[in-house]
Design a protein around this motif. Structure first.
Motif, PDB file in Angstrom:
ATOM      1  N   VAL A  24      -0.446   3.017   1.361  1.00 20.46           N
ATOM      2  CA  VAL A  24      -1.702   2.681   0.690  1.00 20.46           C
ATOM      3  C   VAL A  24      -2.864   3.117   1.577  1.00 20.46           C
ATOM      4  CG1 VAL A  24      -3.160   0.773  -0.141  1.00 20.46           C
ATOM      5  CG2 VAL A  24      -0.682   0.738  -0.551  1.00 20.46           C
ATOM      6  N   THR A  25      -3.881   3.707   0.969  1.00 23.12           N
ATOM      7  CA  THR A  25      -5.102   4.069   1.680  1.00 23.12           C
ATOM      8  C   THR A  25      -6.131   2.977   1.406  1.00 23.12           C
ATOM      9  OG1 THR A  25      -4.641   6.407   1.347  1.00 23.12           O
ATOM     10  CG2 THR A  25      -6.898   5.824   1.940  1.00 23.12           C
ATOM     11  N   ILE A  26      -6.549   2.264   2.443  1.00 24.80           N
ATOM     12  CA  ILE A  26      -7.554   1.208   2.294  1.00 24.80           C
ATOM     13  C   ILE A  26      -8.934   1.855   2.405  1.00 24.80           C
ATOM     14  CG2 ILE A  26      -8.489  -0.952   3.247  1.00 24.80           C
ATOM     15  CD1 ILE A  26      -5.686  -1.253   1.994  1.00 24.80           C
ATOM     16  N   SER A  27      -9.776   1.627   1.398  1.00 23.26           N
ATOM     17  CA  SER A  27     -11.109   2.229   1.401  1.00 23.26           C
ATOM     18  C   SER A  27     -12.218   1.231   1.690  1.00 23.26           C
ATOM     19  CB  SER A  27     -11.375   2.928   0.066  1.00 23.26           C
ATOM     20  OG  SER A  27     -11.230   2.018  -1.002  1.00 23.26           O
ATOM     21  N   GLU A  28     -12.015  -0.037   1.315  1.00 21.51           N
ATOM     22  CA  GLU A  28     -13.066  -1.041   1.527  1.00 21.51           C
ATOM     23  C   GLU A  28     -12.451  -2.408   1.816  1.00 21.51           C
ATOM     24  OE1 GLU A  28     -16.651  -0.829  -1.009  1.00 21.51           O
ATOM     25  OE2 GLU A  28     -15.463   0.545  -2.246  1.00 21.51           O
ATOM     26  N   ARG A  29     -13.236  -3.206   2.563  1.00 21.42           N
ATOM     27  CA  ARG A  29     -12.833  -4.588   2.873  1.00 21.42           C
ATOM     28  C   ARG A  29     -13.992  -5.507   2.571  1.00 21.42           C
ATOM     29  NH1 ARG A  29      -9.554  -5.006   8.543  1.00 21.42           N
ATOM     30  NH2 ARG A  29      -9.607  -7.171   7.917  1.00 21.42           N
ATOM     31  N   ASN A  30     -13.679  -6.708   2.121  1.00 22.84           N
ATOM     32  CA  ASN A  30     -14.682  -7.748   1.859  1.00 22.84           C
ATOM     33  C   ASN A  30     -15.834  -7.237   1.010  1.00 22.84           C
ATOM     34  OD1 ASN A  30     -13.295  -9.711   3.402  1.00 22.84           O
ATOM     35  ND2 ASN A  30     -14.099  -8.771   5.250  1.00 22.84           N
ATOM     36  N   VAL A  31     -15.518  -6.824  -0.195  1.00 18.72           N
ATOM     37  CA  VAL A  31     -16.521  -6.324  -1.122  1.00 18.72           C
ATOM     38  C   VAL A  31     -17.049  -7.490  -1.945  1.00 18.72           C
ATOM     39  CG1 VAL A  31     -16.930  -4.800  -3.101  1.00 18.72           C
ATOM     40  CG2 VAL A  31     -15.431  -4.072  -1.232  1.00 18.72           C
TER      41      VAL A  31
END
Length: 121
Positions: A24-31
């Motif tokens: 999995v490619t993580i693009s954002e955190r805590n949006v």
């Protein structure tokens, strides 16, 4: 580690590393948006995935996956909808998954990835 925010950040990091190890490619955190908070956003192949990360300790009365209550599910659906609308991604294949983390016996943590855990309708 102090407070629930630091604890949440720690387990979001555990979840992100687990997911990245599975492609999995993580693009954002805590949006944050008007709909609520999304812990992690990433891509699993061609699918945009919104991840809800849950941790429960050894003394907890509920398992982490069961702690995603119906009101929380509604907030996640709303937050994901706002995100898709804001970014013009309505035609994008997407889903909401839950990453359930609890203390492990062999490894430090037991991580359970529940795909498509929350659905609209």
């Amino acid at each position: 580690m102090e407070g629930t925010k630091a604890l949440g950040n720690h387990f979001e990091g555990v979840a992100a590393r687990y997911l990245m190890s599975r492609g999995v490619t993580i693009s954002e955190r805590n949006v944050y948006n008007r709909g609520g908070e999304i812990d992690l956003i990433g891509r699993d192949g061609d699918t945009l995935v919104f991840f809800e990360v849950r941790y429960r300790g050894a003394g907890s009365l509920t398992d982490p996956a069961s702690s995603v209550t119906f009101p929380k599910q509604k907030r996640l659906l709303k937050a994901a909808s706002f995100y898709l609308h804001k970014h013009g991604l309505w035609d994008t294949l997407s889903r909401i998954d839950v990453i359930a983390i609890s203390p492990g016996t062999v490894k430090k943590y037991r991580v359970q990835w529940i795909k498509n855990a929350i659905q609209a309708g």
